[in-house]
Motif scaffolding. Structure first.
Motif, short mmCIF file in Angstrom:
data_model
loop_
_atom_site.label_atom_id
_atom_site.label_comp_id
_atom_site.label_asym_id
_atom_site.label_seq_id
_atom_site.Cartn_x
_atom_site.Cartn_y
_atom_site.Cartn_z
N GLU A 17 41.43 -12.51 -38.50
CA GLU A 17 41.73 -11.15 -38.06
C GLU A 17 43.01 -11.07 -37.23
O GLU A 17 43.61 -9.99 -37.09
CB GLU A 17 40.56 -10.59 -37.25
CG GLU A 17 39.30 -10.32 -38.05
CD GLU A 17 38.45 -11.56 -38.31
OE1 GLU A 17 37.36 -11.41 -38.89
OE2 GLU A 17 38.88 -12.68 -37.93
N ASN A 18 43.44 -12.20 -36.67
CA ASN A 18 44.61 -12.21 -35.78
C ASN A 18 45.89 -12.67 -36.45
O ASN A 18 46.94 -12.68 -35.81
CB ASN A 18 44.33 -13.12 -34.57
CG ASN A 18 43.18 -12.59 -33.74
OD1 ASN A 18 42.96 -11.39 -33.68
ND2 ASN A 18 42.45 -13.49 -33.10
N GLY A 19 45.84 -13.07 -37.73
CA GLY A 19 47.07 -13.43 -38.41
C GLY A 19 47.03 -14.80 -39.07
O GLY A 19 45.99 -15.27 -39.52
N LEU A 20 48.22 -15.46 -39.10
CA LEU A 20 48.43 -16.72 -39.82
C LEU A 20 48.41 -17.89 -38.85
O LEU A 20 49.04 -17.84 -37.80
CB LEU A 20 49.77 -16.66 -40.57
CG LEU A 20 50.19 -17.88 -41.36
CD1 LEU A 20 49.24 -18.12 -42.54
CD2 LEU A 20 51.63 -17.71 -41.87
N TRP A 21 47.72 -18.97 -39.27
CA TRP A 21 47.56 -20.15 -38.41
C TRP A 21 47.87 -21.42 -39.20
O TRP A 21 47.72 -21.46 -40.42
CB TRP A 21 46.14 -20.26 -37.87
CG TRP A 21 45.64 -19.05 -37.13
CD1 TRP A 21 45.13 -17.91 -37.67
CD2 TRP A 21 45.61 -18.87 -35.71
NE1 TRP A 21 44.77 -17.03 -36.68
CE2 TRP A 21 45.04 -17.59 -35.46
CE3 TRP A 21 45.99 -19.66 -34.62
CZ2 TRP A 21 44.86 -17.09 -34.18
CZ3 TRP A 21 45.79 -19.16 -33.33
CH2 TRP A 21 45.24 -17.89 -33.12
N ALA A 22 48.25 -22.48 -38.46
CA ALA A 22 48.39 -23.82 -39.02
C ALA A 22 47.56 -24.78 -38.18
O ALA A 22 47.65 -24.78 -36.94
CB ALA A 22 49.85 -24.26 -39.04
N VAL A 23 46.75 -25.58 -38.85
CA VAL A 23 45.93 -26.60 -38.18
C VAL A 23 46.43 -27.96 -38.64
O VAL A 23 46.45 -28.24 -39.85
CB VAL A 23 44.44 -26.39 -38.50
CG1 VAL A 23 43.61 -27.56 -37.97
CG2 VAL A 23 43.94 -25.09 -37.92
N TYR A 24 46.79 -28.81 -37.71
CA TYR A 24 47.41 -30.10 -38.05
C TYR A 24 47.27 -31.02 -36.84
O TYR A 24 46.51 -30.73 -35.91
CB TYR A 24 48.89 -29.90 -38.41
CG TYR A 24 49.71 -29.24 -37.32
CD1 TYR A 24 50.54 -29.98 -36.48
CD2 TYR A 24 49.66 -27.85 -37.13
CE1 TYR A 24 51.29 -29.38 -35.47
CE2 TYR A 24 50.41 -27.24 -36.14
CZ TYR A 24 51.22 -28.00 -35.31
OH TYR A 24 51.95 -27.42 -34.32
N THR A 25 48.02 -32.12 -36.82
CA THR A 25 48.06 -32.97 -35.63
C THR A 25 49.39 -33.71 -35.58
O THR A 25 50.16 -33.72 -36.55
CB THR A 25 46.88 -33.96 -35.59
OG1 THR A 25 46.80 -34.57 -34.31
CG2 THR A 25 47.02 -35.01 -36.67
N THR A 26 49.65 -34.31 -34.43
CA THR A 26 50.91 -35.01 -34.21
C THR A 26 50.64 -36.34 -33.53
O THR A 26 49.56 -36.58 -32.98
CB THR A 26 51.86 -34.19 -33.32
OG1 THR A 26 51.29 -34.10 -32.01
CG2 THR A 26 52.08 -32.80 -33.88
N ASN A 27 51.66 -37.20 -33.54
CA ASN A 27 51.53 -38.47 -32.80
C ASN A 27 51.39 -38.21 -31.31
O ASN A 27 50.65 -38.92 -30.60
CB ASN A 27 52.75 -39.35 -33.07
CG ASN A 27 52.72 -39.95 -34.46
OD1 ASN A 27 51.67 -40.38 -34.93
ND2 ASN A 27 53.87 -39.98 -35.13
N GLN A 28 52.10 -37.20 -30.81
CA GLN A 28 52.04 -36.88 -29.38
C GLN A 28 50.64 -36.46 -28.96
O GLN A 28 50.24 -36.65 -27.81
CB GLN A 28 53.04 -35.78 -29.03
CG GLN A 28 54.50 -36.18 -29.18
CD GLN A 28 55.00 -36.01 -30.61
OE1 GLN A 28 54.21 -35.88 -31.54
NE2 GLN A 28 56.33 -36.03 -30.78
#
Length: 482
Positions: free
Chosen positions: A357-368
């Motif tokens: 309902e709030n828009g576009l998201w990306a779910v991921y991860t990083t080395n940090q």
């Protein structure tokens, strides 16, 4: 005697045709025998509905096994259809039809019996006719023997007189019945024309009004907390073990197109089906060939564009279906890719794009972030990161995840026995462990996304395309609240 026989035969033929018409044509004409009337390649039953002002109220909404939006309504105590004047009119007409049909059946049997009697006496009448001709042509007076023979023949024909009287009465009744049938036909044709306009134009407008009220009701349901997931609804079994399928999460409800992307890497072929019914049947689709191959299954269609992770990179691509072109592509800085930080099932699922309902998201991860799930809210036009949250949950321990109302929900496995185990609330930057049952029917989930427009979960489960309804704890806003 030939003429009366022809008349009775004609009456029988007319009665047979009219009776057949009454029993077959009239019920179909008024739609009371269950016959469907086809228009434009579809079959629809004639049904009379009351107007929205007559007290129908929306109670709830959900998805049926076909993926269509359905709603439960509270109807008025009194059946509105019985109050429709045309409904009473049709009942009265059908009673008349039944009465006329019964009368004609009686006439049919009686006329057939009388016809047989006349046929049996036809030879006697011919003999009597010949004797009368002989007497009239002879110059000799009628002797007692000849007179007696004529009298015997006349006595044998006397029972025919009441039959002929009855025939005259039946003939008058047939004339009345024909007039009644003619009147019924005109009246039924008028009703049919009226019903045609009412059922296919008026009814369509009323359905649109009901749909608007339904969506208005759903819009009043504020964002809520996930409290339950329904049993799975299998829409279709197609494609390989891994893949993704979806509908647009932002377009109007009239747009029911379905997109189908088989496989989890190097794919470029996207199938666009006209509707979910066409998708179920595997028909009426067009093909889009993406300029860049995809990685994983975390794609999403949002406002007419496909957002996906470009293969062997952390680049997000926005592909516009109508123009068949890439509108924008942007690197998701520091995001792992190429199976560096996938979900537990692997499959190049490093970057998972989703909407709520709030828009576009990306779910991921990083080395940090040491492999923990990172949530970033994206600007749909430019793909710029608006805000980022570190959930602290290891991505490789997650089966899949999805966003609802700004909250990320994570399953603890992609296999059988999975449950929704973790929730991260972006509005408060807090989390909690949950225990929401999740029936993984086909034992291997490779895609799980929420559609805020339909409020259902789309899932690719071991080559099966599956839907789940969700239960949210809502705060209902009234018109006086902000």
């Amino acid at each position: 005697m030939t003429v009366p026989l022809l008349k009775i035969g004609a009456v029988l033929s007319t009665m047979a045709m009219v009776t057949n018409w009454m029993s077959q044509t009239l019920p179909s004409l008024v739609g009371l025998n269950g016959t469907t009337i086809s228009r434009g390649g579809t079959s629809e039953k004639i049904t009379l509905f009351p107007s929205p002002e007559d007290g129908w109220q929306i109670y709830s909404s959900a998805q049926d096994p076909d993926g269509k939006c359905i709603c439960t309504v509270v109807a008025p105590a009194q059946n509105m259809c019985t109050r429709d004047p045309r409904s009473r009119q049709l009942r009265q007409l059908m009673e008349k039809v039944q009465n006329i049909t019964q009368s004609m059946e009686v006439l049919d049997l009686r006329t057939y019996r009388d016809l047989q009697y006349v046929r049996n006496t036809e030879s006697l009448m011919k003999v009597l006719d010949n004797k009368l001709k002989v007497v009239s042509e002879s110059q000799k007076p009628l002797n007692p023997k000849a007179f007696q023979e004529l009298k015997v023949k006349m006595d044998e024909l006397l029972p025919l007189l009441p039959v002929l009287d009855q025939y005259k009465s039946d003939a008058r009744m047939i004339v009345q019945l024909k007039d009644e049938v003619r009147n019924l036909s005109l009246l039924l044709l008028a009703i049919q024309e009226e019903m045609g306009a009412y059922d296919y134009e008026e009814l369509q407008q009323r359905v649109l009004i009901l749909e608007e009220r339904l969506h208005a009701c759903m819009q009043k349901l504020g964002c809520g907390k996930l409290t339950g997931v329904s049993n799975p609804i299998t829409i279709r079994a197609s494609g390989s073990r891994f893949g993704s399928w979806m509908t647009d999460t932002m377009t109007p409800s009239s747009d029911s197109r379905v997109w189908f992307m088989d496989g989890y890497y190097k794919g470029r072929r996207v199938l666009e089906y006209r509707s979910i019914n066409d998708f179920m049947k595997g028909q009426n689709f067009v093909q889009h060939l993406l300029p860049h191959p995809w990685a994983g299954t975390g794609h999403v269609v949002y406002n007419g564009s496909l957002y996906y992770n470009k293969y062997q990179s952390n680049i997000i691509v926005k592909y516009h279906f109508r123009s068949r072109s890439v509108l924008v592509q942007r690197s998701l800085n520091s995001a792992g890719y190429n199976n560096t930080f996938p979900y537990s099932w692997g499959g190049f699922s490093d970057i998972d794009l989703m909407t709520d309902e709030n828009g576009l998201w990306a779910v991921y991860t990083t080395n940090q972030n040491a492999g923990n799930i990172v949530i970033s809210r994206l600007e749909p036009q430019t793909l710029e990161i608006l805000q980022t949250w570190d959930t602290g949950y290891p991505k490789r321990s997650a089966g899949e995840s999805f966003m609802i109302c700004g909250t990320l929900y994570v399953t603890n496995s992609h296999l059988a026995g999975a449950k929704i185990y973790f929730a991260y609330y972006t509005n408060s930057s807090s989390y909690e462990y949950t225990d929401i049952p999740f029936h993984n029917q086909y034992s291997h989930i490779s895609m799980l996304d929420y559609n805020p427009r339909e409020r259902v979960l789309y899932t690719w489960n071991n080559g099966h395309q599956v839907l789940y309804n969700v239960t949210l704890f809502h705060v209902i806003k009234t018109s006086g609240e902000l």
